[in-house]
Design a protein around this motif. Structure first.
Motif, mmCIF file in Angstrom:
data_model
loop_
_atom_site.group_PDB
_atom_site.id
_atom_site.type_symbol
_atom_site.label_atom_id
_atom_site.label_comp_id
_atom_site.label_asym_id
_atom_site.label_seq_id
_atom_site.Cartn_x
_atom_site.Cartn_y
_atom_site.Cartn_z
ATOM 1 N N VAL A 10 0.895 -1.150 0.000
ATOM 2 C CA VAL A 10 0.000 0.000 0.000
ATOM 3 C C VAL A 10 0.937 1.203 0.000
ATOM 4 N N THR A 11 0.769 2.097 -0.953
ATOM 5 C CA THR A 11 1.638 3.269 -1.071
ATOM 6 C C THR A 11 0.768 4.516 -1.020
ATOM 7 N N LEU A 12 1.127 5.429 -0.126
ATOM 8 C CA LEU A 12 0.360 6.662 0.032
ATOM 9 C C LEU A 12 1.280 7.870 -0.042
ATOM 10 N N LEU A 13 0.728 8.954 -0.551
ATOM 11 C CA LEU A 13 1.444 10.206 -0.710
ATOM 12 C C LEU A 13 0.696 11.285 0.060
ATOM 13 N N ALA A 14 1.427 12.061 0.839
ATOM 14 C CA ALA A 14 0.831 13.211 1.533
ATOM 15 C C ALA A 14 1.196 14.466 0.751
ATOM 16 N N GLU A 15 0.209 15.306 0.537
ATOM 17 C CA GLU A 15 0.435 16.542 -0.204
ATOM 18 C C GLU A 15 0.044 17.741 0.645
ATOM 19 N N GLU A 16 0.741 18.826 0.408
ATOM 20 C CA GLU A 16 0.388 20.107 1.004
ATOM 21 C C GLU A 16 -0.307 20.907 -0.089
ATOM 22 N N VAL A 17 -1.533 21.282 0.167
ATOM 23 C CA VAL A 17 -2.322 21.997 -0.835
ATOM 24 C C VAL A 17 -2.134 23.496 -0.634
ATOM 25 N N THR A 18 -1.711 24.168 -1.696
ATOM 26 C CA THR A 18 -1.577 25.624 -1.667
ATOM 27 C C THR A 18 -2.411 26.199 -2.810
ATOM 28 N N ALA A 19 -2.496 27.498 -2.859
ATOM 29 C CA ALA A 19 -3.247 28.146 -3.940
ATOM 30 C C ALA A 19 -2.585 27.889 -5.294
ATOM 31 N N GLU A 20 -1.263 27.694 -5.282
ATOM 32 C CA GLU A 20 -0.529 27.507 -6.528
ATOM 33 C C GLU A 20 -0.500 26.053 -6.998
ATOM 34 N N ALA A 21 -0.379 25.122 -6.047
ATOM 35 C CA ALA A 21 -0.204 23.722 -6.442
ATOM 36 C C ALA A 21 -0.381 22.784 -5.260
ATOM 37 N N ASP A 22 -0.503 21.508 -5.555
ATOM 38 C CA ASP A 22 -0.465 20.468 -4.537
ATOM 39 C C ASP A 22 0.962 19.926 -4.527
ATOM 40 N N LEU A 23 1.652 20.075 -3.396
ATOM 41 C CA LEU A 23 3.056 19.700 -3.315
ATOM 42 C C LEU A 23 3.228 18.436 -2.497
ATOM 43 N N PRO A 24 3.870 17.402 -3.062
ATOM 44 C CA PRO A 24 4.115 16.195 -2.278
ATOM 45 C C PRO A 24 5.096 16.502 -1.150
ATOM 46 N N VAL A 25 4.743 16.102 0.076
ATOM 47 C CA VAL A 25 5.605 16.382 1.224
ATOM 48 C C VAL A 25 6.042 15.115 1.957
ATOM 49 N N ALA A 26 5.395 13.988 1.697
ATOM 50 C CA ALA A 26 5.770 12.740 2.361
ATOM 51 C C ALA A 26 5.164 11.576 1.594
ATOM 52 N N PHE A 27 5.773 10.394 1.787
ATOM 53 C CA PHE A 27 5.170 9.191 1.252
ATOM 54 C C PHE A 27 5.529 8.037 2.163
ATOM 55 N N GLY A 28 4.714 7.013 2.093
ATOM 56 C CA GLY A 28 4.976 5.818 2.878
ATOM 57 C C GLY A 28 4.465 4.595 2.147
ATOM 58 N N THR A 29 5.093 3.454 2.453
ATOM 59 C CA THR A 29 4.648 2.192 1.885
ATOM 60 C C THR A 29 4.615 1.142 2.977
ATOM 61 N N MET A 30 3.631 0.272 2.899
ATOM 62 C CA MET A 30 3.512 -0.829 3.847
ATOM 63 C C MET A 30 3.057 -2.065 3.091
#
Length: 147
Positions: free
Chosen positions: A39-59
């Motif tokens: 299972v792979t997940l990506l955490a994003e930080e949402v800003t007015a300009e873009a969604d920026l990937p800030v972390a990911f994890g796999t299990m």
């Protein structure tokens, strides 16, 4: 992952250890096969300009936390906890009530704060360089199989 190791982990690992851990920002070609059963997940930080990937994890579906990396500029801002929660939920039905990992010096205190325990020291040697690491586990309390 590269930035997390080479910048975020710089106070825990020397230059040779960081290079042995990962020497290029490009993932190896073998990663598609490695992650196929995760299972792979990506955490994003949402800003007015873009969604920026800030972390990911796999299990893996057997409860093995394989990867959990946070961009250096957001370490300590509470990103890793919800990401790990989501990974655990993502495999909870398929895995036993035991989660396990081989944790770095940085990951160990994070996992300990969440109830994980060190089961063994597990240093890794890569390209002749030793990286301190720890085998860790978390047994889900209240599960019938945990006793």
């Amino acid at each position: 992952m590269y930035d997390s190791i080479h910048v975020g982990a710089a106070r825990h690992y020397d230059r040779a250890q960081r290079a042995a851990w990962i020497d290029s920002p490009q993932p190896p070609e073998s990663w598609l096969d490695r992650l196929a059963d995760h299972v792979t997940l990506l955490a994003e930080e949402v800003t007015a300009e873009a969604d920026l990937p800030v972390a990911f994890g796999t299990m893996r579906r057997d409860g093995y936390l394989d990867l959990l990396f946070v961009r250096p500029e957001v370490i300590g801002r509470g990103v890793a906890g919800p990401l790990l929660d989501a990974l655990e939920e993502g495999v909870a039905d398929a895995c036993p009530p035991r989660f396990h990992a081989r944790a770095s010096l940085m990951a160990r205190p994070f996992l300990e704060r969440r109830g994980w325990s060190v089961t063994a020291e597990a240093p890794q040697t890569r390209t002749g360089v030793t990286l301190p690491a720890f085998d860790m586990e978390w047994i889900v309390l209240g599960s019938e199989d945990a006793a």
